[in-house]
Design an enzyme around this catalytic site. Structure first.
Site, PDB file in Angstrom:
ATOM      1  N   GLY A  82       8.637  16.766  -6.749  1.00 49.21           N
ATOM      2  CA  GLY A  82       9.774  16.230  -7.321  1.00 49.21           C
ATOM      3  C   GLY A  82       9.378  16.459  -8.920  1.00 49.21           C
ATOM      4  O   GLY A  82       8.532  16.527  -9.545  1.00 49.21           O
ATOM      5  N   THR A  91       3.675  13.669 -12.249  1.00 51.18           N
ATOM      6  CA  THR A  91       4.288  12.777 -11.242  1.00 51.18           C
ATOM      7  C   THR A  91       4.950  11.688 -12.041  1.00 51.18           C
ATOM      8  O   THR A  91       4.120  10.869 -12.857  1.00 51.18           O
ATOM      9  CB  THR A  91       3.417  12.349 -10.230  1.00 51.18           C
ATOM     10  OG1 THR A  91       4.075  11.585  -9.249  1.00 51.18           O
ATOM     11  CG2 THR A  91       1.949  11.758 -10.578  1.00 51.18           C
ATOM     12  N   ILE A  92       6.126  11.481 -11.678  1.00 55.15           N
ATOM     13  CA  ILE A  92       6.588  10.160 -12.330  1.00 55.15           C
ATOM     14  C   ILE A  92       6.161   8.846 -11.688  1.00 55.15           C
ATOM     15  O   ILE A  92       6.419   7.839 -12.223  1.00 55.15           O
ATOM     16  CB  ILE A  92       8.403  10.447 -12.082  1.00 55.15           C
ATOM     17  CG1 ILE A  92       8.765  10.219 -10.756  1.00 55.15           C
ATOM     18  CG2 ILE A  92       8.948  11.355 -12.873  1.00 55.15           C
ATOM     19  CD1 ILE A  92      10.290   9.932 -10.504  1.00 55.15           C
ATOM     20  N   ASP A  93       5.685   9.238 -10.723  1.00 53.93           N
ATOM     21  CA  ASP A  93       5.156   7.798  -9.814  1.00 53.93           C
ATOM     22  C   ASP A  93       3.889   7.374 -10.521  1.00 53.93           C
ATOM     23  O   ASP A  93       3.396   6.345 -10.172  1.00 53.93           O
ATOM     24  CB  ASP A  93       4.620   7.946  -8.434  1.00 53.93           C
ATOM     25  CG  ASP A  93       5.901   8.405  -7.564  1.00 53.93           C
ATOM     26  OD1 ASP A  93       7.103   8.027  -7.774  1.00 53.93           O
ATOM     27  OD2 ASP A  93       6.080   9.094  -6.549  1.00 53.93           O
ATOM     28  N   ARG A 148       6.651   5.044  -3.693  1.00 54.18           N
ATOM     29  CA  ARG A 148       6.737   5.065  -2.411  1.00 54.18           C
ATOM     30  C   ARG A 148       5.587   3.980  -2.115  1.00 54.18           C
ATOM     31  O   ARG A 148       5.692   3.062  -1.345  1.00 54.18           O
ATOM     32  CB  ARG A 148       6.260   6.301  -1.836  1.00 54.18           C
ATOM     33  CG  ARG A 148       6.017   6.482  -0.378  1.00 54.18           C
ATOM     34  CD  ARG A 148       5.505   7.814   0.063  1.00 54.18           C
ATOM     35  NE  ARG A 148       6.858   8.734  -0.246  1.00 54.18           N
ATOM     36  CZ  ARG A 148       7.698   8.924   0.748  1.00 54.18           C
ATOM     37  NH1 ARG A 148       7.684   8.231   1.880  1.00 54.18           N
ATOM     38  NH2 ARG A 148       8.575   9.649   0.410  1.00 54.18           N
ATOM     39  N   GLU A 157      11.161   1.685  -4.217  1.00 58.02           N
ATOM     40  CA  GLU A 157      11.863   2.073  -2.806  1.00 58.02           C
ATOM     41  C   GLU A 157      10.969   1.876  -1.801  1.00 58.02           C
ATOM     42  O   GLU A 157      11.083   1.600  -0.492  1.00 58.02           O
ATOM     43  CB  GLU A 157      11.984   3.583  -2.961  1.00 58.02           C
ATOM     44  CG  GLU A 157      10.872   4.537  -2.910  1.00 58.02           C
ATOM     45  CD  GLU A 157      11.029   5.903  -3.173  1.00 58.02           C
ATOM     46  OE1 GLU A 157      12.494   6.403  -3.077  1.00 58.02           O
ATOM     47  OE2 GLU A 157      10.313   7.014  -3.692  1.00 58.02           O
ATOM     48  N   LEU A 205      18.689  10.481 -11.303  1.00 55.89           N
ATOM     49  CA  LEU A 205      18.974  10.104 -12.811  1.00 55.89           C
ATOM     50  C   LEU A 205      17.923  10.115 -13.709  1.00 55.89           C
ATOM     51  O   LEU A 205      17.665  10.265 -14.836  1.00 55.89           O
ATOM     52  CB  LEU A 205      19.958   9.224 -12.958  1.00 55.89           C
ATOM     53  CG  LEU A 205      21.399   9.539 -12.310  1.00 55.89           C
ATOM     54  CD1 LEU A 205      22.302   8.067 -12.451  1.00 55.89           C
ATOM     55  CD2 LEU A 205      22.107  10.762 -12.795  1.00 55.89           C
TER      56      LEU A 205
END
Length: 416
Positions: free
Chosen positions: A12, A137-139, A187, A242, A293
């Site tokens: 991503g 990684t945005i996570d 996640r 999520e 977004l």
């Protein structure tokens, strides 16, 4: 003798992944004695397999700076796990055909694994290759780095959205929506959801409840807290990662599908939560999903995040030409206030397939918020504004249509 290099983006995308590419390419141009031609693979590792290569020399210095200001993955990204010996052999064949001596892979934990496997393959074949993993990684779930480039900008976007949406809900709660649920990515790690807490400056300001993957979800307790929050403040704003799971470890939003890496496909947590709240309370509810977004919002990028994204790209080029290989570039925090940091590197074997989740000391006693320690960690990462230039009222982002190099090998026929 100088050799050639390949850069690829994976997984991503983020608001600042292209900034890492710009830092890498601008720095590599300072070392013509080491790197002769620098290619980007179109669509990540698939671009290497398919010999879909872009000569980055076509990008002027002005365009590289525009690349730094553009979100998403300008060269294309992919989610593809190397599964067969045939794929690995094909990669090596492409490297040999183009005299690739440097491989830069920009991604998260799965990408670190891919980068390591490619390096190990080259070593087993006695093929000289410097393999460097550039973190993204945005996570924020990569280990052994203070933070992952991409996360700070997403954290800033989510916290801003919660502050703005919270004002909206508060203004209408007396006669309309009482509960708003925002679903964000995450996640197994709740870093993004946790960062939404930065929107709150004092007690009673949203978000009122944060649902983290690290904390098992108990429906009855959750509903009670929603009711209590509405009774106290007149409304409730909830942010949910999520990957929230129930007490048996089952994702609340699992679709039953799997991605290329075997990860469960998630979707629909916000409406699931809203359905529970409505059934139990009758409150009027609204929900939203930040989805793409949050990871494309370059207009609201964190200046800190942008600087780190550029720095890890620059360091990747510098370490590669210095002979380093099988490492991931890291951000190392030196102090919280003022926030200072430097660039380091760690062995790739210590990073591949390892996830960094929220530590218990970052989660408050109730399990629906963060501690002051977490706030001290998160706050510096969203600091500073770095807006792109605007033209006609809109961000002036770059858009490139790439001309691919003529392949030197037979077409890759294996389905990927």
């Amino acid at each position: 003798m100088p050799r050639n290099a390949i850069y690829a983006q994976s997984g991503g995308v983020t608001p600042v992944i292209n900034a890492s590419a710009a830092g890498l390419l601008l720095t590599a141009r300072q070392y013509p004695q080491h790197i002769e031609r620098f290619f980007a693979a179109k669509n990540g590792i698939l671009g290497v397999l398919n010999e879909a290569l872009i000569d980055t020399a076509v990008l002027s210095e002005r365009e590289l700076h525009q690349l730094k200001q553009t979100p998403s993955g300008a060269f294309g990204s992919c989610r593809h796990k190397l599964k067969t010996d045939a794929e690995l052999k094909r990669l090596l064949a492409v490297f040999q055909a183009w005299d690739i001596g440097y491989f830069f892979y920009n991604g998260g934990g799965d990408s670190a694994d891919t980068c390591l496997r490619v390096s190990e393959l080259a070593r087993a074949a006695n093929y000289p290759l410097q393999a460097i993993h550039i973190p993204k990684t945005i996570d924020n779930d990569l280990p052994l780095t203070d933070c992952s480039p991409g996360f700070g900008s997403v954290a800033k976007y989510v916290a801003t959205s919660v502050r703005e949406a919270g004002l909206d809900v508060a203004s209408m709660a007396a006669s309309s929506t009482k509960v708003f649920v925002l679903e964000v990515m995450g996640r197994h790690a709740g870093w993004i959801a946790a960062a939404s807490a930065l929107a709150s400056r004092q007690a009673g300001e949203p978000p009122h409840l944060i649902l983290l993957p690290e904390v098992p979800f108990e429906s009855e307790r959750f509903i009670t807290l929603v009711q209590d929050t509405v009774a106290r403040y007149g409304y409730a704003v909830i942010v949910a990662a999520e990957g929230v799971k129930d007490t048996s470890g089952q994702f609340l939003s699992e679709t039953g599908l799997r991605d290329a890496f075997g990860h469960a496909q998630l979707g629909g947590l916000a409406p699931t939560l809203v359905a529970q709240i409505k059934a139990a309370t009758g409150f009027k509810c609204h929900w939203a999903v930040a989805d793409y977004l949050q990871r494309a919002a370059r207009h609201l990028a964190s200046a800190t995040d942008l600087a780190q994204a550029v720095a890890v790209g620059e360091a990747a080029a510098q370490l590669a030409v210095a002979g380093q290989s099988e490492v991931m570039i890291t951000v190392e925090r030196l102090s919280d206030k003022p926030y200072t940091w430097e660039i380091g590197a760690v062995p790739l074997a210590m990073v591949a397939n390892v996830e960094k989740t929220m530590p218990p000391e970052f989660i408050d006693a109730q399990g629906f918020g963060i501690t002051d320690l977490a706030r001290r960690y998160l706050s510096p990462l969203i600091q500073g504004e770095a807006p792109p230039p605007f033209i006609d009222g809109l961000p002036d982002y770059g858009f490139w249509q790439w001309q691919l190099e003529t392949p030197r090998l037979p077409r890759y026929s294996q389905e990927v």
